[in-house]
Design an enzyme around this catalytic site. Structure first.
Site, PDB file in Angstrom:
ATOM      1  N   TRP A 327      40.330  48.338  39.243  1.00 11.60           N
ATOM      2  CA  TRP A 327      39.797  48.867  37.554  1.00 11.60           C
ATOM      3  C   TRP A 327      40.071  49.941  37.818  1.00 11.60           C
ATOM      4  O   TRP A 327      39.768  51.184  36.545  1.00 11.60           O
ATOM      5  CB  TRP A 327      38.510  48.286  37.200  1.00 11.60           C
ATOM      6  CG  TRP A 327      38.232  47.073  37.105  1.00 11.60           C
ATOM      7  CD1 TRP A 327      38.456  45.296  37.681  1.00 11.60           C
ATOM      8  CD2 TRP A 327      38.199  45.953  35.244  1.00 11.60           C
ATOM      9  NE1 TRP A 327      37.683  44.812  36.852  1.00 11.60           N
ATOM     10  CE2 TRP A 327      38.348  45.020  35.803  1.00 11.60           C
ATOM     11  CE3 TRP A 327      39.331  47.190  35.079  1.00 11.60           C
ATOM     12  CZ2 TRP A 327      38.642  44.347  34.193  1.00 11.60           C
ATOM     13  CZ3 TRP A 327      39.284  46.415  32.984  1.00 11.60           C
ATOM     14  CH2 TRP A 327      38.894  44.823  33.830  1.00 11.60           C
ATOM     15  N   ASN A 329      42.557  51.443  38.584  1.00  9.65           N
ATOM     16  CA  ASN A 329      43.965  51.914  38.552  1.00  9.65           C
ATOM     17  C   ASN A 329      44.832  52.167  37.217  1.00  9.65           C
ATOM     18  O   ASN A 329      46.025  52.370  37.176  1.00  9.65           O
ATOM     19  CB  ASN A 329      45.104  52.152  39.688  1.00  9.65           C
ATOM     20  CG  ASN A 329      44.386  53.003  41.279  1.00  9.65           C
ATOM     21  OD1 ASN A 329      44.467  53.931  41.089  1.00  9.65           O
ATOM     22  ND2 ASN A 329      43.355  51.892  41.919  1.00  9.65           N
ATOM     23  N   ILE A 332      44.654  54.790  33.309  1.00  8.32           N
ATOM     24  CA  ILE A 332      43.952  56.108  34.220  1.00  8.32           C
ATOM     25  C   ILE A 332      42.551  57.354  33.465  1.00  8.32           C
ATOM     26  O   ILE A 332      41.936  57.759  34.182  1.00  8.32           O
ATOM     27  CB  ILE A 332      45.176  56.849  35.103  1.00  8.32           C
ATOM     28  CG1 ILE A 332      45.584  56.121  36.316  1.00  8.32           C
ATOM     29  CG2 ILE A 332      44.880  58.473  35.363  1.00  8.32           C
ATOM     30  CD1 ILE A 332      44.270  55.899  37.691  1.00  8.32           C
ATOM     31  N   VAL A 334      41.211  56.681  30.872  1.00  8.78           N
ATOM     32  CA  VAL A 334      39.955  56.443  30.701  1.00  8.78           C
ATOM     33  C   VAL A 334      38.788  56.127  32.511  1.00  8.78           C
ATOM     34  O   VAL A 334      37.675  56.644  31.910  1.00  8.78           O
ATOM     35  CB  VAL A 334      39.812  54.622  30.137  1.00  8.78           C
ATOM     36  CG1 VAL A 334      37.906  53.869  30.328  1.00  8.78           C
ATOM     37  CG2 VAL A 334      39.785  54.525  28.858  1.00  8.78           C
ATOM     38  N   HIS A 335      39.605  55.805  33.413  1.00 12.78           N
ATOM     39  CA  HIS A 335      38.873  55.671  34.744  1.00 12.78           C
ATOM     40  C   HIS A 335      38.283  57.299  34.613  1.00 12.78           C
ATOM     41  O   HIS A 335      37.593  57.341  35.438  1.00 12.78           O
ATOM     42  CB  HIS A 335      40.172  55.156  36.107  1.00 12.78           C
ATOM     43  CG  HIS A 335      39.789  55.458  37.095  1.00 12.78           C
ATOM     44  ND1 HIS A 335      38.932  54.883  37.803  1.00 12.78           N
ATOM     45  CD2 HIS A 335      40.167  56.841  38.127  1.00 12.78           C
ATOM     46  CE1 HIS A 335      38.702  55.753  39.028  1.00 12.78           C
ATOM     47  NE2 HIS A 335      39.298  56.360  38.959  1.00 12.78           N
ATOM     48  N   TYR A 343      30.360  59.116  36.127  1.00 11.36           N
ATOM     49  CA  TYR A 343      29.727  58.621  37.461  1.00 11.36           C
ATOM     50  C   TYR A 343      29.323  59.988  38.560  1.00 11.36           C
ATOM     51  O   TYR A 343      28.502  59.935  38.707  1.00 11.36           O
ATOM     52  CB  TYR A 343      30.663  57.907  38.113  1.00 11.36           C
ATOM     53  CG  TYR A 343      31.084  57.695  39.771  1.00 11.36           C
ATOM     54  CD1 TYR A 343      30.676  56.561  40.263  1.00 11.36           C
ATOM     55  CD2 TYR A 343      31.029  58.565  40.414  1.00 11.36           C
ATOM     56  CE1 TYR A 343      30.030  55.997  41.044  1.00 11.36           C
ATOM     57  CE2 TYR A 343      31.310  58.120  41.696  1.00 11.36           C
ATOM     58  CZ  TYR A 343      30.770  56.529  42.003  1.00 11.36           C
ATOM     59  OH  TYR A 343      30.727  56.347  43.163  1.00 11.36           O
ATOM     60  N   HIS A 368      33.627  47.546  25.492  1.00 14.45           N
ATOM     61  CA  HIS A 368      34.777  45.969  25.479  1.00 14.45           C
ATOM     62  C   HIS A 368      33.896  45.033  24.217  1.00 14.45           C
ATOM     63  O   HIS A 368      34.881  44.494  23.142  1.00 14.45           O
ATOM     64  CB  HIS A 368      34.806  45.655  26.610  1.00 14.45           C
ATOM     65  CG  HIS A 368      35.957  45.933  27.934  1.00 14.45           C
ATOM     66  ND1 HIS A 368      36.278  46.756  28.665  1.00 14.45           N
ATOM     67  CD2 HIS A 368      37.168  45.712  27.428  1.00 14.45           C
ATOM     68  CE1 HIS A 368      36.770  46.928  28.708  1.00 14.45           C
ATOM     69  NE2 HIS A 368      37.685  46.527  28.671  1.00 14.45           N
ATOM     70  N   TYR A 430      36.643  29.651  14.670  1.00 12.95           N
ATOM     71  CA  TYR A 430      37.198  28.534  14.684  1.00 12.95           C
ATOM     72  C   TYR A 430      35.884  27.838  13.864  1.00 12.95           C
ATOM     73  O   TYR A 430      35.928  27.561  12.694  1.00 12.95           O
ATOM     74  CB  TYR A 430      37.697  28.035  15.269  1.00 12.95           C
ATOM     75  CG  TYR A 430      38.952  27.059  13.948  1.00 12.95           C
ATOM     76  CD1 TYR A 430      39.743  27.498  14.129  1.00 12.95           C
ATOM     77  CD2 TYR A 430      38.316  25.427  14.932  1.00 12.95           C
ATOM     78  CE1 TYR A 430      40.381  25.763  13.423  1.00 12.95           C
ATOM     79  CE2 TYR A 430      38.873  24.519  14.408  1.00 12.95           C
ATOM     80  CZ  TYR A 430      40.227  24.499  13.861  1.00 12.95           C
ATOM     81  OH  TYR A 430      40.382  23.650  12.929  1.00 12.95           O
TER      82      TYR A 430
END
Lengths: 438, 438
Positions: A327, A329, A332, A334-335, A343, A368, A430
């Site tokens: 997650w 790597n 990059i 967004v990280h 953070y 997400h 569906y």
């Protein structure tokens, strides 16, 4: 005799031809150069698609008329709300920026942009006919939000430094971010508030990064061959993934869903498993092609065009032996943004390391879900739960698995995890749209 | 004030977060660690097969009865000529060895063995009912021929050295092959003619190498976990490749051949191409699984069991950028044998380097043809021509392609070349056996 005495030397050197050593594929050998395997994957993909293409051509002949496709685009632009919305936000950037004074813009611009996004969204959910257009527009708006948040943060830091410097001038405190040179001699060095120009903000908005910096590293020139290769790759992978998506949707998903209705209702687990595995492989391949297309071809293309020097859009996530390594790597930009603007700031406020990591996952899970729920108009929490389930998975893999086994576990979670979430959404979609009609 | 003055440092270090660098997947980065991609291939293979297995089980239930399979084997051993022939040659080794005196055996044993092989072959072609049994028996006989040829050569060299030493004793010429220690303290060091024992020749005959050496490097102990892992891999790949071969034969080849009869007769090239590409991918996958099963799992298993130290059965052929690199690295035992017992001896006689290389390819092409033609009872030269076509291909790739492009060309020649030859044989076989009947 001199002639014959040299023969034994030749023979005796031939006599020894074995050395104590491990096979390359054994993990004990420590060997890891498998660049050829990557080429193999590309060759296999191209060959399989060439065959499919040939088969299709032999069966149906040429059906696509490029003139027709373009004319369809040009005829009624208002039937394409997603591109209009995207172009709209980019044009709105300038009036928004001008409406506020220079210092205020730095603090309040993201808020106003976000309000703008919010109103657009309400409009979006109403008028969107295509789901993929909705995902695209929402993605662009989210990226823009993150960029402007970063723009605000960095300019605020610079202002803080400037004020402190002014206050503690007698202690001759120098700011390294402004004093340092970044290696490119061509572009002149900019310092705060000289960076607050139209040119600068538009360069940042289109640059392939989410983190603002006053002086980005720049590549010395645009390599035309590099640009052409990336363009060729972009078009090729887009065609492959486009065709694959089309094939997967109509050849796999629709029959799979129709066939999996009964097992899901009956909770027949072995059959549900079989259905899911059937979906997993093509779904995973599309994801891989998407990754290559977006993170390698497209971003490098844009970066080359803008002479943006930092091309680290991903690291070696394919070797990741833990879930956290994956997650941090695979994406990059967004990280880096999460680390720099979320953070680290909450860590600086004295929050525990584990709490901060969980918070990052929570925010990521929210985005997400947001990117999937709004265009589909379904609030189901499958994407959210998929992201949150990474935390116990990360603990399990980190605790019990090492080396190649850890790597295999990460791959399995990738291959299996995605189609589970996809199948859930498609299933629910569906059920809502087709079961209610019949 | 001390508290606020530390803030700018934190901010200014956060301000810089981009460095001038290339993406990992760009060839300019020089990065090559793709161990994870290998794990990905294994995971994908296992998952696809698990799904097929599950689907099959859901459709048909458990059909295979292991007791029945074993009893079929034990009922009539004479209906299995291939294993009988293989066991026969291994048992015949000892009488053959004893029938000749020690010095004579060294020179003449390969000849007598080869005569033995020849007579067996005549018998083989008559009695063989199964083609795969024929290929297997012929393969074992060819391997044994190469081993004994090497045994003869090395012992002859040792005798030569000994004679020369006796003649030039006053010049105190020492033989490094006998004097050197090879690092393993456990096994006692043997020198000529002390090596001419039953134990020694049988160790060599079963060891996973084709080149004889008086003192093989030995691994210190048998690692049980390593042995079990290789055994597990052997069984697993055997099942996968066995099932795949079965599936490919009945699901792909038979319909493909039947469908390709008409294009081949009409010389419809685009359709022939499509048929061939359809065959290429599964055929290539079976070859890859066979490679892993034979050269990694099986050979390492045998080597671990016999404490044979040299595990270099292949080198990094997957990265090969020229055709010659591929051929000299994918099958190290045969490559070593060719170099030591064919290429170097004829080079020592003053033959040109290019002529010697072509001769090696010729011999290799002959053996490829021999292993296919005799069991199929078809002398068609497709395998021979396949091998010989490597020479112009090697020239072309070496001359015009570099780096990743060369690597891709090698992969394409592997993926396409094999099925062309296979399709030719199957086509001719089909024409002979089925077209004549109808």
């Amino acid at each position: 005799l001199t002639d014959t005495s040299s023969i034994p030397d030749v023979f005796s050197s031939s006599c020894l031809c074995h050395v104590l050593q491990e096979s390359l594929l054994s993990s004990a050998s420590g060997y890891s150069n498998y660049r050829g395997i990557l080429n193999w994957c590309v060759v296999m993909l191209v060959l399989s698609n060439a065959r499919l293409f040939l088969e299709n051509l032999l069966k149906y002949g040429i059906l696509v008329d490029p003139v027709q496709v373009v004319s369809l685009f040009l005829k009624d632009p208002y039937s394409w709300p997603a591109p209009c919305l995207v172009i709209g936000i980019y044009l709105n950037l300038l009036p928004l920026w001008h409406a506020n004074c220079i210092i205020v813009v730095v603090v309040h611009l993201p808020k106003s942009i976000y309000l703008n996004i919010y109103t657009c969204l309400k409009y979006t959910t109403k008028c969107f006919s295509t789901k993929s257009g909705g995902v695209f527009a929402l993605g662009v708006y989210t990226i823009l939000f993150m960029k402007l948040y970063s723009y605000k943060d960095v300019n605020m830091w610079c202002r803080e430094i400037r004020h402190t410097k002014a206050r503690t001038l007698t202690r001759s405190h120098s700011c390294p971010s402004v004093a340092q040179s970044n290696g490119s001699a061509v572009h002149s060095h900019v310092s705060y508030p000289g960076n607050l120009t139209h040119r600068d903000i538009y360069y940042f908005v289109f640059a392939p990064t989410l983190c603002y910096e006053l002086n980005f590293p720049r590549s010395p020139r645009i390599r035309k061959s590099f640009l052409l290769r990336r363009l060729f790759e972009m078009v090729r992978s887009k065609i492959i993934s486009g065709k694959q998506s089309y094939v997967i949707l109509f050849q796999w998903i629709v029959p799979t869903i129709q066939n999996s209705m009964k097992p899901f209702q009956d909770m027949d687990f072995s059959r549900m498993m079989e259905r899911m595995l059937k979906l997993a492989v093509p779904n995973h391949l599309i994801w891989l092609i998407f990754f290559y297309w977006f993170f390698h071809s497209s971003m490098n293309f844009v970066a080359e065009l803008m002479q943006f020097g930092d091309r680290e859009f991903y690291r070696d996530w394919w070797n990741s032996e833990t879930v956290t390594y994956f997650w941090s790597n695979w994406n990059i930009p967004v990280h880096k943004w999460c680390l720099r603007h979320f953070y680290k700031p909450i860590m600086r406020r004295g929050v525990n390391k584990w709490v901060a990591q969980t918070a990052v996952f929570l925010v990521s899970a929210f985005f997400h879900e947001y990117l999937v729920s709004v265009p589909l108009k379904m609030f189901r929490l499958w994407a959210f739960m998929g992201m949150m389930s990474q935390i116990p998975l990360a603990w399990f893999v980190g605790r019990f698995l090492r080396g190649n086994h850890g790597n295999a576990a990460v791959w399995i979670s990738l291959i299996i995890g995605q189609p589970v979430a996809v199948l859930m959404y498609v299933h629910d979609y569906y059920v809502i749209h087709y079961m209610s009609q019949s």
